[in-house]
Design an enzyme around this catalytic site. Structure first.
Site, short mmCIF file in Angstrom:
data_model
loop_
_atom_site.label_atom_id
_atom_site.label_comp_id
_atom_site.label_asym_id
_atom_site.label_seq_id
_atom_site.Cartn_x
_atom_site.Cartn_y
_atom_site.Cartn_z
N ARG A 1 23.25 93.11 91.59
CA ARG A 1 22.03 93.66 91.00
C ARG A 1 22.38 94.60 89.86
NH1 ARG A 1 18.38 92.03 94.71
NH2 ARG A 1 18.99 92.04 96.88
N ARG B 1 19.18 80.02 99.98
CA ARG B 1 20.37 80.69 100.49
C ARG B 1 19.99 81.71 101.56
NH1 ARG B 1 22.90 83.97 97.10
NH2 ARG B 1 24.89 83.79 98.16
N LYS C 1 13.77 84.45 87.98
CA LYS C 1 14.43 83.31 88.62
C LYS C 1 13.71 82.01 88.35
CE LYS C 1 16.59 81.76 92.89
NZ LYS C 1 17.01 82.12 94.26
#
Length: 318
Positions: A316, A118, A183
């Site tokens: 976040r 992205r 991730k």
């Protein structure tokens, strides 16, 4: 498969054992000269593979890799399946050929020379270490009605991994997948063509399966891979994921995002936590209250509850 990759896969199979294999043994096994073996092994570093070399012992991969069984893959997927050892980008391949594709057609590669994430970020794609794929879908609606699609794809990936007994999974709005708070996977959806009543999309996704230490050092954020829980069979994972993706995308086409919200809420890493929502140059602080039926993230501040979607938004925890 061309001869170039046939030879490399034969060498990789020998380097994947638990012990070192000598150059002479490799040359004898696959019918190459010792020099040709050295050239192939030297070239593996160009594909992100790290090979240990010990004088007097031979060679061994620094970390194991899992390769797709091409025949089982193509036999297990109903749609057309394009499988490559090497490609620039699975998304680019599908975007370049979308006029000939049908919904559910998929492209899978062992290595991407120009993988994308992205916001134009590079997606590191070492050969055989991970899963890289792109799915094509033609929607009979305009793009404005598809805002929640990336969340559906994330749900489908998490569901498939859960069915394979992977635990510790979570999702971060709008479409990142985490394992043990690091991730694990990402999604990139690109538009091939859009009209008033039709939208054609390429849905790219990557899942970390077995990250080498050298490749891990190149990533600028905490990461995880499936190796911590035992790497699943990549072919079986792809076949199961393709089946779930088709089913879930069709459900989304028929019913929208609403049926997926309970599943998202169950895996939402930020549910009911204090967050900071970044929309440069602005910031919003508040409690994350999940998502709405359009796929927007809902934030509760001191003054209001409001949904936010699109653009340069990142979420976040604080």
């Amino acid at each position: 498969m061309n001869d170039h990759w046939k030879r490399k896969r034969q060498i990789l199979a020998l380097l994947s054992s638990d012990h070192f294999t000598s150059g002479e043994a490799i040359a004898s096994e696959i019918g190459l000269t010792r020099m040709a073996v050295n050239q192939h092994i030297d070239a593996l570093s160009d594909y992100g593979l790290e090979v240990f070399s010990v004088k007097g012992k031979g060679y061994k991969l620094a970390s194991p890799i899992t390769l797709v069984d091409e025949q089982s893959l193509i036999g297990g997927i109903e749609n057309r399946c394009f499988y490559f050892d090497e490609i620039d980008s699975t998304n680019s391949f599908m975007l370049n050929h979308f006029v000939d594709l049908k919904s559910g057609d998929i492209c899978i590669a062992e290595y991407q020379s120009a993988g994308r994430g992205r916001r134009g970020r590079q997606w590191l794609s070492p050969y055989g270490n991970h899963l890289y794929a792109s799915l094509f879908w033609r929607f009979e609606t305009n793009a404005s009605n598809l805002m929640g699609l990336s969340l559906v794809i994330a749900c489908s990936i998490v569901k498939t991994l859960s069915e394979m007994n992977i635990t510790g999974l979570g999702m971060k709005w709008p479409n990142d997948i985490y394992l043990d708070d690091k991730k694990l996977a990402g999604i990139l959806i690109e538009v091939a063509k859009t009209e008033t009543k039709q939208t054609e999309l390429v849905i790219g996704f990557g899942i970390n399966m077995s990250m080498s230490a050298a490749q891990g050092e190149l990533i600028d954020q905490p990461w995880s891979d499936l190796a911590s829980q035992g790497v699943p069979d990549k072919t079986q994972l792809l076949v199961s994921l393709h089946r779930n993706l088709k089913s879930d995308i069709q459900a989304f086409s028929n019913h929208g995002l609403a049926p997926f919200i309970p599943f998202w809420n169950a895996y939402d890493l930020f549910a009911n936590k204090q967050v900071r929502l970044l929309m440069a140059p602005n910031e919003v602080f508040g409690l994350c209250r999940g998502i709405d039926e359009q796929g927007a993230v809902v934030i509760e501040t001191n003054s209001e509850i409001k949904a936010y979607i699109g653009g340069e938004i990142s979420l976040r925890g604080i």
